[in-house]
Write a protein that holds these residues in place. Structure first.
Motif, PDB file in Angstrom:
ATOM      1  N   ARG A  91      -4.860  -3.462  -5.539  1.00  0.00           N
ATOM      2  CA  ARG A  91      -4.890  -2.197  -6.286  1.00  0.00           C
ATOM      3  C   ARG A  91      -4.331  -2.386  -7.701  1.00  0.00           C
ATOM      4  O   ARG A  91      -4.832  -1.781  -8.658  1.00  0.00           O
ATOM      5  CB  ARG A  91      -4.104  -1.121  -5.544  1.00  0.00           C
ATOM      6  CG  ARG A  91      -4.784  -0.618  -4.277  1.00  0.00           C
ATOM      7  CD  ARG A  91      -4.157   0.674  -3.810  1.00  0.00           C
ATOM      8  NE  ARG A  91      -4.686   1.121  -2.540  1.00  0.00           N
ATOM      9  CZ  ARG A  91      -5.790   1.861  -2.394  1.00  0.00           C
ATOM     10  NH1 ARG A  91      -6.495   2.206  -3.461  1.00  0.00           N
ATOM     11  NH2 ARG A  91      -6.195   2.239  -1.197  1.00  0.00           N
ATOM     12  N   ARG A 110       1.030   3.838  -3.237  1.00  0.00           N
ATOM     13  CA  ARG A 110       0.613   5.229  -3.043  1.00  0.00           C
ATOM     14  C   ARG A 110       1.739   6.193  -3.384  1.00  0.00           C
ATOM     15  O   ARG A 110       1.519   7.242  -3.978  1.00  0.00           O
ATOM     16  CB  ARG A 110       0.153   5.447  -1.598  1.00  0.00           C
ATOM     17  CG  ARG A 110      -1.240   4.927  -1.325  1.00  0.00           C
ATOM     18  CD  ARG A 110      -1.655   5.183   0.108  1.00  0.00           C
ATOM     19  NE  ARG A 110      -3.062   4.883   0.273  1.00  0.00           N
ATOM     20  CZ  ARG A 110      -4.057   5.751   0.103  1.00  0.00           C
ATOM     21  NH1 ARG A 110      -3.788   6.987  -0.233  1.00  0.00           N
ATOM     22  NH2 ARG A 110      -5.309   5.406   0.260  1.00  0.00           N
ATOM     23  N   GLU A 131       0.835  -1.211   0.000  1.00  0.00           N
ATOM     24  CA  GLU A 131       0.000   0.000   0.000  1.00  0.00           C
ATOM     25  C   GLU A 131       0.866   1.256   0.000  1.00  0.00           C
ATOM     26  O   GLU A 131       0.600   2.214  -0.740  1.00  0.00           O
ATOM     27  CB  GLU A 131      -0.927  -0.009   1.229  1.00  0.00           C
ATOM     28  CG  GLU A 131      -1.846   1.185   1.341  1.00  0.00           C
ATOM     29  CD  GLU A 131      -3.016   1.138   0.383  1.00  0.00           C
ATOM     30  OE1 GLU A 131      -3.618   2.202   0.133  1.00  0.00           O
ATOM     31  OE2 GLU A 131      -3.335   0.047  -0.121  1.00  0.00           O
TER      32      GLU A 131
END
Length: 794
Positions: free
Chosen positions: A706, A397, A393
């Motif tokens: 993602r 990001r 994550e």
């Protein structure tokens, strides 16, 4: 009561009175029914020799001013009295439609200039002549001796006032009130020196109806119930940590207060309708609180921390930061049945807490240093993301944020520590889209420094900054120059590197753009890498800012930034890093990278006629041939530039389709996978092999969710008549295989146990809705699929 006076001329205003606020007390009574605020403020002020103190006050009615208990002369120049003057100026400047924009800009800038000037002038000595004459004498003396330090002549100034126009800075909505701390807004609800360089402690008292709760900065000392009819309640707060006026915030409403079960310093406050949601939302929050204390090796600097959640229609912005408190829109709250908001909400709340450390407690020494505190707060938030939400994550990001910065970093507004931009933009560069881009760029630059010095050294720097702020002789400001010194002493980075790093990355705008392609030399067993250097900003727009930095070394003909980028080559028998690409140098450069793997002595099959022996054929229809050449004609599986994201750079890498497929299938890094998907999606000619590869990755439950969503969107973008809508069919088939009952052909009840799978499946209808035919309309299969979901989904 004094009437507002119109200034005789601009020269009578005081730009800097030299006064220093030692302590401020604020006592306000709030009438919710009439939308009225009235009361007084007391300031302990070190008065300069001239005896005149200039304060900021906007939309306030000044009733009286006392100095040490005695009435005194004062003059107040409301800025709203300038409107008539602006209209005359506007009419005189606008002679044609083309000049209207210039006139509007001139009027706007003049209004911003006036906002910076103190407009409540108070005589703090015995009056011996007119106040205007004293001001003119003070201006004359300031010109003669601008370096003279004011003597410590401390006066107690009391100002009785009311808020005249509740428009900006403070807002009523029904039975609720709250402040916002956008640029120069503290002055809109109490007289102060509204300047980030002025910091003091505060005593705060707010009297409201007994059914309301007043939440403000600092620690709640006690509550007092009056004997009025109906009775009113006074909330008394004290803030013992010196902060600037803009961090004083207030929220009043019929709140419900939820003390944190894990951490006694924290309280979570919301309106009654959101009580059930707030329990679920803040359950994680003690983890962020404890993590920051552990990471920084220090206790939370304020005596308490309060999170206030207001109704969305009341909130000016999604988050407002104050000393020891934050105000948020209740839109970010969610109950246990909703998981979509969990990640974004936890990050937003964690960033607000990080800002308490860097921004409110530790403050920038100058406006040029605001980027550093914003970046440190973002860096601290990233450390929370990495620990509690996972490294995937955090890296994903950061990659997406870096991509956004490289696209938007094309003007002087993104020069982080440029005196010109900070002055010319009057602080507005910190709000809106540029504020977000600057924040992302600040974090990226600090992460580059962390990569250079190592995570332990960087953490030690942050601990030193907090330690000296909490020491016996506290230093609660931080400058770019000081941080650079820490990077040299604590981080063990060399002075020559830092001397070039900060002017290039912090003092100027623009990011490097690197375009790369390669060829494999079979005879020498080397990779010949060609690099074209460029910048997101044209050199001529960057030069003036560079020349303003005395310690920058602007070398003629150089394009780039300090440091050495690593090239990672994945070969048949292993992975090898080659830190050989200088970030600065000539526009064109050719590098040679030695390969370690060796080719087999004989080839099983000859390459296709007309294909290149270096494996650089980009024809998507010849994937089988490319696969053969990648294994037989060269030992290369795939190549990556800057695999560890050590630099904020826009990289365009050109390699054969099969190598991108190899990268997507075999590289476990989420950034490598996202880059491969973007490259495959952008191919001019798509083969079924590419579509199948994207579908296989979407179906891989072990891959990061993602990136799987990116694969779904890529499949949607590749779906066309040319590929027989293969991408669309794969998306529909994948969704139905996971969500539909095969026997009855209808969706099964939703299953939320696997969060990753849930997020991927939620993205499929969005992806299907993106599919377009040649006439830019959705194909029939996509429309039928979406309609079916709308009819039968729970």
């Amino acid at each position: 009561m004094a009437k507002p006076r119109k200034p005789k001329n601009e020269e009578t205003k005081v730009e800097n009175s030299g006064a220093v606020v030692r302590h401020q007390k604020l006592c306000l009574s709030i009438d919710m029914e009439k939308h009225q605020i009235y009361g007084y403020t007391e300031l302990e002020i070190a008065v300069p020799d001239i005896g005149i103190v200039g304060l900021h006050a906007e939309n306030l009615g000044i009733e009286s001013v006392l100095v040490d208990g005695e009435p005194t002369e004062f003059e107040y120049y409301p800025h709203n009295h300038q409107n008539v003057e602006n209209e005359k100026r506007w009419r005189s400047m606008v002679s044609s439609p083309s000049s209207a924009a210039d006139a509007a800009a001139a009027v706007y800038i003049s209004a911003l200039e006036r906002e910076l000037v103190p407009n409540l002038l108070i005589n703090c000595c015995k009056p011996f002549k007119g106040l205007t004459d004293q001001i003119e004498q003070m201006n004359l003396e300031n010109k003669l001796d601008s370096s003279a330090e004011p003597k410590q002549n401390v006066k107690l100034v009391r100002i009785d006032y009311w808020v005249e126009k509740v428009e900006v800075g403070i807002h009523f909505d029904g039975n609720a009130l709250h402040t916002d701390n956008q640029i120069r807004r503290a002055r809109c609800w109490f007289p102060c020196i509204d300047d980030t360089t002025q910091r003091c402690c505060y005593d705060l008292e707010f009297t409201v109806s007994q059914n309301l709760i007043a939440v403000s900065a600092g620690s709640l000392l006690y509550q007092v119930l009056s004997k009025d009819d109906p009775p009113r309640k006074t909330y008394v707060y004290r803030l013992d940590v010196p902060v600037s006026a803009k961090w004083i915030t207030l929220a009043v409403a019929p709140f419900e207060v939820l003390p944190d079960h894990h951490q006694s310093l924290m309280s979570h406050i919301c309106l009654p309708a959101n009580v059930s949601k707030i329990h679920n939302t803040v359950e994680f929050f003690h983890n962020a609180f404890s993590h920051y204390e552990t990471y920084l090796d220090a206790k939370f600097p304020f005596g308490s921390y309060k999170q206030v959640f207001l109704a969305p229609e009341m909130a000016v912005s999604s988050s407002t930061f104050g000393a020891a408190m934050g105000i948020f829109s209740s839109q970010i709250l969610y109950d246990e049945k909703v998981i979509d908001q969990a990640i974004d909400t936890s990050i937003k709340l964690s960033f607000a807490l990080a800002r308490q450390w860097f921004g409110v407690y530790i403050t920038p020494e100058l406006p040029n240093d605001e980027w550093l505190l914003d970046g440190l707060a973002g860096f601290l938030t990233d450390s929370f993301i990495k620990k509690f939400l996972g490294n995937n994550e955090a890296r994903y990001r950061r990659y997406k944020a870096n991509c956004a910065v490289c696209k938007a970093d094309d003007s002087g507004a993104t020069a982080l520590s440029s005196s010109a931009s900070c002055k010319d933009l009057y602080g507005t560069q910190c709000i809106g889209i540029f504020g977000k881009i600057r924040s992302c760029k600040s974090v990226a630059i600090l992460q580059m420094l962390e990569k250079q010095m190592g995570s332990n050294f960087f953490r030690k720097i942050l601990q030193n900054i907090i330690s000296r702020a909490q020491g016996a002789s506290p230093v609660r400001t931080l400058s770019t120059k000081e941080f650079r010194h820490f990077a040299n002493k604590v981080g063990n980075l060399e002075r020559p590197f830092l001397k070039e790093f900060f002017p290039r990355w912090v003092g100027t705008c623009g990011c490097p753009v690197l375009r790369m392609g390669f060829s494999y030399n079979k005879r020498k067993n080397i990779v010949e890498l060609a690099v074209l250097r460029d910048c997101t900003v044209k050199p001529d727009s960057r030069t003036p800012v560079l020349s303003s930095n005395t310690d920058s070394e602007n070398r003629d003909g150089d394009i780039g930034w300090p440091g050495m980028m690593s090239i990672r080559v994945h070969e048949l028998d292993g992975m090898y890093d080659h830190p050989i690409l200088p970030m600065a140098g000539d526009a064109w450069q050719l590098l040679e990278i030695q390969c370690h793997s060796k080719l087999a002595a004989r080839r099983a099959l000859k390459p296709k006629k007309g294909s290149k022996p270096d494996g650089c054929d980009d024809n998507g229809d010849a994937v089988a041939g490319l696969d053969m050449r990648s294994s037989m004609e060269s030992p290369l599986s795939w190549i990556r530039a800057d695999p560890e994201m050590e630099y904020l750079a826009e990289i365009h890498f050109n390699q054969p389709v099969q190598m991108w497929i190899n990268q997507l299938e075999k590289d476990g890094d989420v950034v490598a996978q996202a880059q491969a998907i973007a490259a495959l999606e952008a191919l001019p000619h798509l083969s079924f092999n590419v579509v199948n590869t994207l579908n296989n990755f979407l179906s891989d439950s072990k891959a990061f969710w993602r990136v799987r969503i990116e694969a779904a969107y890529a499949l949607a973008n590749t779906a066309s008549e040319e590929t027989d809508w293969a991408g669309l069919l794969h998306l529909v088939k994948f969704y139905k295989s996971r969500r539909f009952d095969e026997n009855i052909g209808l969706p099964r009840p939703n299953d939320f146990r696997d969060f990753s799978e849930y997020f991927v499946l939620e993205a499929i209808p969005h992806a299907v809705a993106m599919v377009r035919a040649a006439d830019n309309k959705s194909p029939r299969e996509a429309v039928e699929f979406v309609l079916q979901l709308l009819k039968v989904m729970d």
